[in-house]
Design a protein around this motif. Sequence first.
Motif, PDB file in Angstrom:
ATOM      1  N   ASP A  79      -4.127   2.879  -0.996  1.00 23.63           N
ATOM      2  CA  ASP A  79      -4.685   1.991   0.024  1.00 23.63           C
ATOM      3  C   ASP A  79      -6.034   1.429  -0.416  1.00 23.63           C
ATOM      4  O   ASP A  79      -6.348   0.255  -0.171  1.00 23.63           O
ATOM      5  N   SER A 106       0.830  -1.210   0.000  1.00 18.99           N
ATOM      6  CA  SER A 106       0.000   0.000   0.000  1.00 18.99           C
ATOM      7  C   SER A 106       0.862   1.257   0.000  1.00 18.99           C
ATOM      8  O   SER A 106       2.029   1.231   0.407  1.00 18.99           O
ATOM      9  N   PHE A 160      -5.446  -1.186  -3.010  1.00 13.97           N
ATOM     10  CA  PHE A 160      -4.840  -2.351  -2.364  1.00 13.97           C
ATOM     11  C   PHE A 160      -5.912  -3.241  -1.732  1.00 13.97           C
ATOM     12  O   PHE A 160      -5.866  -4.478  -1.855  1.00 13.97           O
TER      13      PHE A 160
END
Length: 652
Positions: A455, A381, A458
């Motif tokens: 993020d 991330s 991810f």
Amino acid sequence: MTFNQLIWKMAKENKKKYIFYFLCNSFAVTFFFLFATIYFNQAIIEVKELEGIQDILIIPGVALVFFTVFFINYAHRIFIKRRKKELSLLMTLGMSNQDILKLILKENGAIALGSIVTGLTTGLVFSRLFFMILIESVGLDRVPFHLSFNMFGYTIGTYILVFALSIAMTIYFLLSKSLTESLKSDRYVENLKHRSPIMGGLGILLLVGSCYLLYFTFLNPELGGDDGTFLLMWTIGIIIGLCITISQCMSFFVHTAKRFPSYYFSRSLFFSSIENKFRNLTAILVLVSIMSMVTIFYTSFCLYFLKYQEDQVERDFPYHLSYVETDTSNNIFGKELNTIVDNKDNSITNHVQVDGFMYKKLYQHWDDYYEDYYRDYLFISLSSFNELSNQQISLSDDDYFYLVNSNSEYYYVDEEYSRGIQLEENGSNFEFTLKDVFVEKMINRWHTNYLVVTDQTFEKIKKSLNGIEMSIHLMNVTDWKNSGAIINEFEDKLNNKNNSSQPDGQLEDYWYEIDSKLHAYNTIKYTNGTMFFVTIFISILFFLGSFILLYLNVFSNVDEEKRRFLKLYKIGITKKEVKQLISKELRVILFFAPILGSCLAFVYILSFAKDGGGLLENMSLFYCFLIMSGIYFSIQIIYYFIARKKLLEQVM
């Protein structure tokens, strides 16, 4: 008089020749056995930090075998050369070729047997001391000393093979010559009918040109060639140029000196003598040049790696300890982790957890020439990347960073990861565009294709694709050099955990190993320390061997030198001039080859230093070269004064 009595009388009459020849053979057996006690020591091979040590020792081992072959063969040739006249005299008195053959085999068989017994006995005495010094120098106190059949078998077998070949060659050349030639062998002077100043000049040009081309072509991407091919090609050119140069360079220098009559005629005796000796000593001087080149080059690099091994580990390991945790393996966290790692003497100073996701994409081939294969995509991330890099970098959901987890001087950018990513599975489609490439060593584990996404992306990837979720734990402790007990306890805990659970089997075994700076440091320390010590050992062997080879040639002709200087003394040369002439000749013979070898070693160091940005960027390597060269020539200078004193005593 019986045949054995004849051999014994000849041995007593020529005891100095026999003793020196016997000592040369014993010397070769002793040093080969000393090396065998390291190479075939099973305890050293099984040490985890010294994995692959046998492969590393192959190079000095081959050098040792090559030297042993030349050394024994040359010592045998000198021994027989000094006895040709008496053997030929026996033939004139009615001894047949079979009798001469029997004589040579008997006396050499006795010398070989005695050399093996003496050499192995001396080796047994000194091998223990040599082993203790080696183990103490690299810190492997737990490795025991032991002897094995291989140590004795390979030593005896190699020696007998080389010795037998030398005797076979001697018998052939001795019996193939006429009695007249053999009887007058001590009166023959090696002539200079093959001297060629032109060949000497061409040899110098070939040697210098090969050195330049080696430096120019090595690690030169513009040429588009294979570095190994260039290295081999120009090394062969250097060796050929070296042989021609040493055999003919003095003819070139003498021819050049003749253009300056006042300079040449005041030194004509020296020039004529040294030219003749260079032609006679070509093989030895070439060998000494190569040995000094290999010795100085090898020891300089070993000292460099040994001295700067901690800096190397610091660059390769940004964290002291790391391991990978998955759902089924290496499940240690929280209090259990703290009880192992965090203690009063060596507590955790930093703990970073990087969440990763490994996706393996299958690439299929529709022909029989290629096999199907998986390509790994390891995502982390953006927040983890920012924490590792201490930066605050933004990224859009459709872009990614390509993190090349390597030092800037050694890295490789995989084109498959740098031209965009397309992944599709179970109706989910992901397509990313490369935004930037970062080259920096951020994570201990040597995995170069970390793909950084936002993020949010991810989390989507983890939910949509079938892969392996993992956590990469990166930790620093107070004193990493004393973290051995922690690592051992940690490994035991992980092994117990993994044995009680079912591993996923999707990752290779090395992913689950603890990756510690201490283990890497010990590996480099033990490997480089062992290599440095063995290289010093080989260097001492080469130096002593060079000393003995030159001694054989310089001192075996003392009687001829006495007769030569006696004649010169009768026509007006003074003792002072004789001493000066002997000193000049000895200086050239003893220092020409080592100086040439050190220059060649410097060329190779210059070439290999290009891999790290050039010599100016690696001045520490240059300092190591100066240190090892200085030690080599300091010993050579001491040897020169000892040899000069002894030679003057015998000749004068």
